[in-house]
Design a protein around this motif. Structure first.
Motif, mmCIF file in Angstrom:
data_model
loop_
_atom_site.group_PDB
_atom_site.id
_atom_site.type_symbol
_atom_site.label_atom_id
_atom_site.label_comp_id
_atom_site.label_asym_id
_atom_site.label_seq_id
_atom_site.Cartn_x
_atom_site.Cartn_y
_atom_site.Cartn_z
ATOM 1 N N VAL A 1 -3.028 15.528 -6.843
ATOM 2 C CA VAL A 1 -3.808 14.490 -6.172
ATOM 3 C C VAL A 1 -4.871 15.190 -5.334
ATOM 4 C CG1 VAL A 1 -3.750 12.641 -4.450
ATOM 5 C CG2 VAL A 1 -1.873 12.876 -6.092
ATOM 6 N N VAL B 1 -0.665 17.690 -3.318
ATOM 7 C CA VAL B 1 -1.906 17.108 -2.806
ATOM 8 C C VAL B 1 -2.849 18.221 -2.347
ATOM 9 C CG1 VAL B 1 -2.933 15.537 -1.126
ATOM 10 C CG2 VAL B 1 -0.658 15.048 -2.063
ATOM 11 N N GLU C 1 0.840 -1.203 0.000
ATOM 12 C CA GLU C 1 0.000 0.000 0.000
ATOM 13 C C GLU C 1 0.877 1.256 0.000
ATOM 14 O OE1 GLU C 1 -4.028 -1.139 2.405
ATOM 15 O OE2 GLU C 1 -2.152 -1.153 3.531
ATOM 16 N N LYS C 2 1.920 1.280 0.809
ATOM 17 C CA LYS C 2 2.828 2.429 0.842
ATOM 18 C C LYS C 2 3.441 2.665 -0.526
ATOM 19 C CE LYS C 2 6.964 4.229 3.075
ATOM 20 N NZ LYS C 2 7.730 4.489 1.878
ATOM 21 N N ILE D 1 1.621 6.841 -6.902
ATOM 22 C CA ILE D 1 0.623 7.829 -7.318
ATOM 23 C C ILE D 1 1.201 9.230 -7.213
ATOM 24 C CG2 ILE D 1 -1.558 8.931 -6.649
ATOM 25 C CD1 ILE D 1 -2.603 6.137 -5.962
ATOM 26 N N LEU D 2 1.820 9.540 -6.077
ATOM 27 C CA LEU D 2 2.396 10.879 -5.889
ATOM 28 C C LEU D 2 3.484 11.180 -6.899
ATOM 29 C CD1 LEU D 2 2.569 11.178 -2.017
ATOM 30 C CD2 LEU D 2 1.140 12.494 -3.576
ATOM 31 N N THR E 1 -5.331 10.309 5.904
ATOM 32 C CA THR E 1 -4.666 10.363 4.606
ATOM 33 C C THR E 1 -3.386 9.539 4.605
ATOM 34 O OG1 THR E 1 -3.815 11.814 2.884
ATOM 35 C CG2 THR E 1 -3.331 12.460 5.148
ATOM 36 N N PHE E 2 -3.078 8.993 3.458
ATOM 37 C CA PHE E 2 -1.811 8.299 3.264
ATOM 38 C C PHE E 2 -0.890 9.129 2.382
ATOM 39 C CE2 PHE E 2 -4.875 4.785 3.826
ATOM 40 C CZ PHE E 2 -4.410 4.333 5.043
ATOM 41 N N PHE E 3 -1.410 10.227 1.859
ATOM 42 C CA PHE E 3 -0.635 11.073 0.952
ATOM 43 C C PHE E 3 0.070 12.179 1.715
ATOM 44 C CE2 PHE E 3 -4.130 9.503 -1.746
ATOM 45 C CZ PHE E 3 -3.377 8.840 -2.688
ATOM 46 N N TYR F 1 0.781 4.236 -2.895
ATOM 47 C CA TYR F 1 0.572 5.665 -2.661
ATOM 48 C C TYR F 1 1.774 6.485 -3.124
ATOM 49 C CZ TYR F 1 -3.511 4.306 0.039
ATOM 50 O OH TYR F 1 -4.706 3.786 0.424
ATOM 51 N N SER F 2 2.967 5.987 -2.885
ATOM 52 C CA SER F 2 4.172 6.687 -3.338
ATOM 53 C C SER F 2 4.202 6.799 -4.854
ATOM 54 C CB SER F 2 5.425 5.963 -2.851
ATOM 55 O OG SER F 2 5.497 6.016 -1.454
ATOM 56 N N ASP G 1 -7.357 14.494 -2.307
ATOM 57 C CA ASP G 1 -7.660 13.575 -1.219
ATOM 58 C C ASP G 1 -8.913 14.095 -0.530
ATOM 59 O OD1 ASP G 1 -7.704 11.799 0.866
ATOM 60 O OD2 ASP G 1 -5.590 12.052 1.385
#
Length: 91
Positions: A30, A45, A16-17, A23-24, A38-40, A20-21, A32
């Motif tokens: 982004v 963002v 998952e980390k 995507i960024l 949030t994970f971002f 998200y990395s 959110d």
């Protein structure tokens, strides 16, 4: 499965980390929405959190990076009831 602890003590998997990395890294912007958990983390963002106490916690979590918005997003403009656990709030 290996887990990672984030800044706000949330625990996610390494996969998952990495997701998200990625995507960024790949997106210019982004959004959110409902960003309290949030994970971002990033300057690209846009965080949206309408509930005031959760918004304050979000500011602490992301250390004021990115674009913080203390309102919700939706198809229509207006006022809504947001159920927050056992209570509700009007925004």
């Amino acid at each position: 499965m290996e887990k990672v602890r984030l800044i706000d003590n949330e625990v996610i998997t390494v996969e998952e980390k990495n997701f998200y990395s990625k995507i960024l890294d790949e997106l210019d912007v982004v959004f959110d929405v409902g960003a309290f958990l949030t994970f971002f983390r990033g300057d690209n963002v846009h965080y949206f959190e309408p509930i005031p106490n959760r918004f304050e916690e979000l500011k602490r979590q992301v250390n004021n990076c990115g674009f913080l918005n203390n309102f919700g997003l939706g198809k229509d403009s207006g006022t809504a009831i947001i159920y927050n656990g056992l209570s509700s709030s009007y925004f």
